[in-house]
Enzyme design. Structure first.
Site, PDB file in Angstrom:
ATOM      1  N   TYR A 145       0.885  -1.209   0.169  1.00 32.40           N
ATOM      2  CA  TYR A 145       0.066  -0.041  -0.033  1.00 32.40           C
ATOM      3  C   TYR A 145       0.898   1.296  -0.221  1.00 32.40           C
ATOM      4  CZ  TYR A 145      -4.241  -2.395   0.856  1.00 32.40           C
ATOM      5  OH  TYR A 145      -5.420  -2.950   0.953  1.00 32.40           O
ATOM      6  N   LYS A 175       2.450 -13.432   6.744  1.00 32.82           N
ATOM      7  CA  LYS A 175       2.291 -14.758   5.766  1.00 32.82           C
ATOM      8  C   LYS A 175       3.810 -14.842   5.305  1.00 32.82           C
ATOM      9  CE  LYS A 175       0.582 -17.052   2.900  1.00 32.82           C
ATOM     10  NZ  LYS A 175      -0.206 -18.353   3.164  1.00 32.82           N
ATOM     11  N   ASP A 180      -3.271 -16.822   6.351  1.00 28.90           N
ATOM     12  CA  ASP A 180      -4.657 -17.619   5.899  1.00 28.90           C
ATOM     13  C   ASP A 180      -5.343 -18.462   6.957  1.00 28.90           C
ATOM     14  OD1 ASP A 180      -1.925 -18.351   5.758  1.00 28.90           O
ATOM     15  OD2 ASP A 180      -2.550 -20.023   4.016  1.00 28.90           O
ATOM     16  N   ASP A 194      -6.196  -4.995   6.237  1.00 27.01           N
ATOM     17  CA  ASP A 194      -7.162  -4.278   5.458  1.00 27.01           C
ATOM     18  C   ASP A 194      -8.310  -5.568   5.554  1.00 27.01           C
ATOM     19  OD1 ASP A 194      -8.656  -2.610   4.277  1.00 27.01           O
ATOM     20  OD2 ASP A 194      -7.433  -2.417   2.369  1.00 27.01           O
TER      21      ASP A 194
END
Ligand code: NAP
Length: 410
Positions: free
Chosen positions: A155, A222, A275, A299
């Site tokens: 971002y 992640k 996840d 987000d």
């Protein structure tokens, strides 16, 4: 100091000294009405916040500042310097939603405000209000605070379209210098994650957890795939935890030394892969407490978590750093409902409650939350909740008036 706005003559400034916010009983607080339904939800929220302030012997002196369409009419630009200067000067602001064009036009004003003012933490509490429809069987188990880093990651706005000279140059550089092949017709974006930005947000989250008697801080990442960005976020997160000495314990220590019970005055630090985190929030909801994570994960997980307890109409948010904060709902400007006195002002009102907490007005914040909950339990609701639970259908303003009446009865 300001070009087209004039601060109110009454009221005092909030200051920041020796690492602490100094909040007077009558602070001047700037607010941005914003676009679309901002015209509905912001005045409704101001009404409730005024009533809550009065209840605890305070008075907020509101100062209107401009962004979005209203700013464009007044200044010929969407985010004037006056607005950023006013937030810098007065430190705390309440904000309505702002419209962002998709796939072109100007950059998101929300993202710009966060980046220019270095409001590096987007903090969103997610908790259940009794009476709100939820897809979960036990929605009362949801009680989270999500700390999302907002200055870095994909971002950061470092990206170039396919075929641009910058994209082609980078593709060429990668091929020549590192022997890495990237397709010529690729758009290119970068994902920077630094030790500095990671450590400051994890520090903020741990400090919050300790001050608010939370039990667990989870680093969501992640890192199994993106080792040197998300994986590094995890490593640096654990490093920061060590700064807090024996107040922060690891999951292994929790089981080895404390038989799985978090001792009073301590928090556990652990980590989960992103996840997995999504399914765990559904299946082992009450094991999560404070979540701290890079921008993109943050987000996604924030909206998903908001969905668990009733959706966007009621989810509050804040963009903060130690000495400054802008408080705003998670939802956008929903232009199709603008000016109809129809939408739910709860998210804007509860963003105000978060602002009260930031100011150290915890009693007032609790009263606001309680009064909103009472109103929903009385089934006095706007269209979004009415379509699920029925009751008395009211407009934005009437909902806020009902919240004020409940607040005054506390
Ligand atoms: P949105 O404005 O959040 O609206 C999406 C849907 O959510 C609405 O159609 C409505 O659903 C529901 N909703 C949102 N706010 C509600 C409220 N207060 N009460 C009841 N229901 C509410 O999202 P969007 O349509 O994707 O975005 C519109 C604009 O807002 C875009 O320009 C976007 O970039 C911007 N945006 C700004 C911010 C911000 O200022 N921080 C955040 C997100 C988006 P139903 O129609 O199903 O009832």
């Amino acid at each position: 100091m300001f070009e087209k706005i004039k601060p109110p003559e009454e009221g005092e400034k909030i200051r920041y000294e020796d690492g602490k916010l100094i909040v007077p009983d009558n602070p001047i607080i700037p607010y941005i009405e914003g676009d679309g339904i901002g015209v509905d939800v912001v005045p409704a929220a101001l009404m409730v916040l005024d009533a809550a302030a009065e209840k605890i012997g305070k008075e907020i002196v509101w100062f209107e500042i401009y962004a979005g369409e209203k700013a464009y009419k007044l200044y010929g630009e969407y985010l004037p310097k006056d607005t950023l200067n006013a937030i810098r000067e007065f430190r705390v602001a309440l904000k309505g939603p702002l419209t962002t064009p998709v796939g072109g036009g100007y950059r998101s004003l929300n993202v710009t405000i966060r980046q220019v003012l270095d409001l590096y933490a987007c903090v969103r509490p997610v908790y259940y209000l009794k009476g709100v429809p939820s897809p979960l069987k036990n929605p009362e188990k949801v009680n989270l605070v999500i700390f999302r880093e907002t200055t870095e990651d994909v971002y950061a706005g470092i990206e170039w379209p396919r075929g641009s000279k910058e994209a082609l140059k980078i593709i060429e550089f990668l091929r020549k210098e590192f022997g890495i092949e990237v397709r010529e017709d690729s758009g290119i974006g970068l994902k920077p994650i630094s030790e500095f930005a990671t450590k400051r947000i994890v520090r903020l989250a741990i400090r919050y957890a300790l001050e608010n008697e939370r039990r667990v801080v989870t680093l969501m990442h992640k890192g199994n795939i993106m080792k040197y960005t998300e994986g590094a976020f995890r490593e640096w997160g654990y490093e920061v935890a060590k700064e807090f000495g024996d107040k922060v314990i690891t999951e292994e220590e929790l089981w080895e030394k404390y038989d799985g019970e978090v001792p009073y005055g301590k928090v556990v630090i652990n980590d989960r892969i992103a996840d997995n985190m999504f399914q765990q929030l559904l299946t082992r909801t009450d094991e999560y407490d404070v979540i701290v994570t890079p921008n993109l994960n943050g987000d996604y997980i924030s909206d998903m978590a908001a969905g668990l307890v009733g959706g966007l109409g009621i989810a509050p948010g804040s963009n903060i750093r130690e000495d400054m904060g802008v408080f705003e709902p998670v939802h956008g400007s929903a232009p199709k409902y603008a000016g109809q006195n129809k939408v739910n002002p709860t998210a804007e009102i509860l963003s105000g409650a978060l602002m009260f907490e930031f100011l150290g007005w915890k009693e007032g914040a609790e009263m606001i939350k309680k009064a909103v909950e009472m109103t929903i339990q009385q089934k006095i609701v706007t269209y979004d909740l009415h379509r699920h639970i029925g009751g008395t259908l009211v407009g934005t303003r009437e909902f806020a008036q009902a919240v004020v009446e409940n607040l005054q009865s506390l």
